[in-house]
Design an enzyme around this catalytic site. Structure first.
Site, PDB file in Angstrom:
ATOM      1  N   ASP A 225      36.842  41.146  27.739  1.00  0.00           N
ATOM      2  CA  ASP A 225      36.579  42.087  26.657  1.00  0.00           C
ATOM      3  C   ASP A 225      37.689  42.016  25.601  1.00  0.00           C
ATOM      4  O   ASP A 225      38.876  41.977  25.947  1.00  0.00           O
ATOM      5  CB  ASP A 225      36.536  43.496  27.269  1.00  0.00           C
ATOM      6  CG  ASP A 225      36.030  44.550  26.321  1.00  0.00           C
ATOM      7  OD1 ASP A 225      34.863  44.464  25.914  1.00  0.00           O
ATOM      8  OD2 ASP A 225      36.794  45.477  25.982  1.00  0.00           O
ATOM      9  N   GLU A 281      43.397  27.996  41.089  1.00  0.00           N
ATOM     10  CA  GLU A 281      43.801  28.031  42.498  1.00  0.00           C
ATOM     11  C   GLU A 281      42.605  28.293  43.410  1.00  0.00           C
ATOM     12  O   GLU A 281      42.683  28.123  44.615  1.00  0.00           O
ATOM     13  CB  GLU A 281      44.806  29.173  42.733  1.00  0.00           C
ATOM     14  CG  GLU A 281      46.155  28.955  42.112  1.00  0.00           C
ATOM     15  CD  GLU A 281      46.978  30.229  42.237  1.00  0.00           C
ATOM     16  OE1 GLU A 281      46.748  31.036  43.169  1.00  0.00           O
ATOM     17  OE2 GLU A 281      47.845  30.429  41.359  1.00  0.00           O
TER      18      GLU A 281
HETATM   19  C1  GLC Z   1      33.875  45.213  23.498  1.00  0.00           C
HETATM   20  C2  GLC Z   1      32.676  45.719  24.263  1.00  0.00           C
HETATM   21  C3  GLC Z   1      32.260  47.022  23.683  1.00  0.00           C
HETATM   22  C4  GLC Z   1      33.393  48.009  23.852  1.00  0.00           C
HETATM   23  C5  GLC Z   1      34.672  47.473  23.222  1.00  0.00           C
HETATM   24  C6  GLC Z   1      35.869  48.256  23.680  1.00  0.00           C
HETATM   25  O1  GLC Z   1      33.556  44.918  22.194  1.00  0.00           O
HETATM   26  O2  GLC Z   1      31.670  44.757  24.243  1.00  0.00           O
HETATM   27  O3  GLC Z   1      31.093  47.522  24.265  1.00  0.00           O
HETATM   28  O4  GLC Z   1      33.057  49.225  23.239  1.00  0.00           O
HETATM   29  O5  GLC Z   1      34.917  46.146  23.584  1.00  0.00           O
HETATM   30  O6  GLC Z   1      36.139  47.980  25.017  1.00  0.00           O
END
Ligand code: GLC
Length: 569
Positions: A225, A281
């Site tokens: 993310d 690993e």
């Molecule tokens: C990314 C995710 C989104 C979230 C953001 C903060 O863009 O896909 O859904 O709100 O990160 O974590």
């Protein structure tokens, strides 16, 4: 539910570097399937529906976060990285899901959220309590404000709207934790999602430990993310540009990242080099996929250099308007950029952050709004579905990997008439109710047209209401129905696998290389034609259409893609 038996032929032996051409299906746990009847999807619900994915013919699933979380941002606010939120079940439920998926030949990719934690994470609670200058505060981005603490340290805005800084004494937990100082903490998203300080070795070590926790359990990879956001430019200089990832209307990826001090800093790549060695690993070709809203594509490709990640979502493709020249251009630029570093291109048309492509491709006036509200111009559902099917069939013929978002195999549109009082996306609140946000693409799945809650779970309850149009699109109304969107996806995925399209090469068809209405390319023997114009387009003599996104009678009609093979091939 219909429990169609999954036979050995649907179990696909996984080749090495499976991620190069894999089709990966995104499951948004809140909205996939509910086993316990509380109206909220859960892990046991997902496990009970895994046969659907095996039948569909995908190679893997990616699970959006299911970790312990107050759910301020649908679980992207993690309070404990090593536990399952009770809303979704238990660690044992996760183990059962993983085991069933693997038994069906499906790989499992999970979401890692390393840029920020929830404000309910023990680290952040400890940081508030410990005060300025403490090692606890050093795990996050606390800074003194300007004007004696009256103003934030800089002018950054949150991706969700509003300022990216909150003053400690304004945090709802400050009083009970005895935090009375006027330092500020950075949150590029909601104020309940404080950014971690990635120059702190303790933060780095902790996240590697989290990786190992899940790798030891047997997950096949991570979708990372905000992969471009963890390192900020030294000194945190002011920035007047746009920070939003889900942009309003430009039709372009919002972040022109070359200059932004909060995204795509060179330091992020060191993190992925370290993670690469951790994954190496482990056996079984584990993989990392970057969610990085980075432009241009050559900068994005840096995330998939041989010693970093394996995949990076191609959001430039997702944001390309329905236009032949623009599509040719983004495909060529993408293949060139990713080829340069020896990585596959990772195509995607929908996810839990954008308007579903069955609606997005028919937005009056174009653009890419962050959600659509009932009083706003409504997409034409017939046009949208026709284009979505054509777009998907084109995408699945491109060499590389592809991600699908749950429900697109049913042709689900965005819920564009959701009552504002039901919205939950923090972007809706932080933009002062001006942007609808992402709830409209996160509506619970329709499995059975005649069941209460359309078969989402054993009760009629669904955490967001399903629009009327979902009944006809329910999975059981499409299975085995010739011409349905579900059967189109299934056929396309089977042919893609049979013809090895993901591992193939693209060659543009000369006759259409500059055509304003037609996108035409070859991938091996397969000829792919998309008609974005009005007049029907002839399939060349000697070719037989093997898959079509819509009825083909007198040539390829408007907004239709066909796959054709030489006769007698
Ligand atoms: C990314 C995710 C989104 C979230 C953001 C903060 O863009 O896909 O859904 O709100 O990160 O974590």
């Amino acid at each position: 539910m219909t429990n169609t038996a999954v036979t050995a032929t649907t179990i696909h032996p996984a080749p090495a570097e499976w991620w190069r051409d894999a089709v990966i299906y995104q499951v948004y746990p809140r909205s996939f399937a509910d086993a316990d009847g509380d109206g909220m999807g859960d892990l046991a619900g997902i496990t009970s529906r895994l046969d659907h994915l095996a039948e569909l013919g995908v190679d893997a699933l990616w699970l959006s976060p299911f970790y312990r979380s107050p759910q301020a941002d649908g679980g992207y606010d993690v309070a404990d990285y090593r536990d399952v939120d009770p809303l979704f079940g238990t660690l044992a439920d996760f183990d059962a899901l993983l085991e069933r998926a693997h038994a069906l030949g499906l790989r499992v990719v999970i979401d890692l959220v390393p840029n920020h934690t929830s404000d309910q994470h023990v680290w952040f609670q400890a940081a508030l309590a410990a005060g300025p200058g403490s090692p606890e505060r050093a795990r996050y981005m606390f800074r003194d404000g300007k004007a004696n603490g009256e103003e934030p340290p800089n002018n950054w805005g949150s991706v969700f709207g509003g300022p990216a800084w909150t003053r400690v004494d304004k945090h709802p937990d400050a009083a009970c934790l005895g935090a009375t100082d006027t330092q500020w903490y950075l949150h590029m998203f909601d104020s309940s999602q404080p950014d971690l300080e990635w120059t702190n070795p303790e933060v780095r070590a902790e996240m590697v430990d989290v990786l190992r926790f899940w790798l030891d359990k047997g997950v096949d990879g991570f979708r990372v993310d905000v992969a471009h956001g963890m390192v900020k430019r030294e000194g945190l200089p002011d920035w007047d540009g746009n920070t939003s990832m889900v942009d309003g209307s430009t039709g372009e990826a919002a972040n022109v990242t070359a200059l932004t001090p909060m995204f795509d800093q060179p330091g992020v790549h060191e993190i992925y080099r370290e993670w690469n060695t951790v994954l190496a690993e482990y056996d079984g070709d584990r993989a990392l996929c970057a969610e990085a809203w980075v432009e241009p594509l050559s900068a994005l490709a840096r995330y998939v250099r041989p010693d970093e990640m394996q995949q990076a979502f191609n959001f430039a493709y997702l944001t390309t308007p329905w236009d032949a020249a623009a599509l040719r251009d983004v495909v060529t630029t993408s293949l060139d950029a990713y080829d340069e570093v020896g990585a596959p291109t990772t195509w995607v048309l929908s996810n839990h952050d954008v308007v579903r492509h069955a609606s997005r491709l028919a937005i009056p006036g174009g653009g890419r709004p962050n959600g659509i509200r009932a009083h706003e111009p409504q997409p034409d559902a017939v046009l949208g579905l026709r284009r979505a099917r054509a777009a998907t069939l084109q995408m699945l013929a491109l060499p590389g990997s592809a991600y699908l978002y749950q429900g697109e195999e049913l042709g689900l549109p965005e819920h564009t008439t959701l009552d504002d009082s039901l919205r939950q996306d923090p972007a809706w609140f932080r933009t002062g109710h001006t942007e609808a946000g992402r709830d409209g693409c996160r509506v619970p799945m329709p499995w059975e047209g005649d069941a209460p809650g359309l078969g989402f779970g054993p009760s009629a309850s669904t955490w967001l209401p399903q629009p009327d149009s979902y009944r006809e699109l329910a999975a059981d109304r499409q299975r085995g129905v010739a011409g349905s969107t579900y059967e189109l996806y299934r056929t396309a995925l089977a042919e893609r696998r049979r013809l090895g399209l993901g591992a193939g090469d693209l060659a543009w068809v000369d006759a259409y290389a500059h055509d304003p209405a037609v996108v035409a390319f070859r991938n091996g023997d397969l000829l792919v034609m998309t008609n974005l114009g009005v007049a029907p387009v002839e399939v060349p003599a000697g070719y037989e259409v093997v898959v079509a996104s819509g009825p083909v009678t007198d040539g390829v009609p408007t907004d239709t893609t066909v796959w054709a093979l030489p006769e007698n091939a």
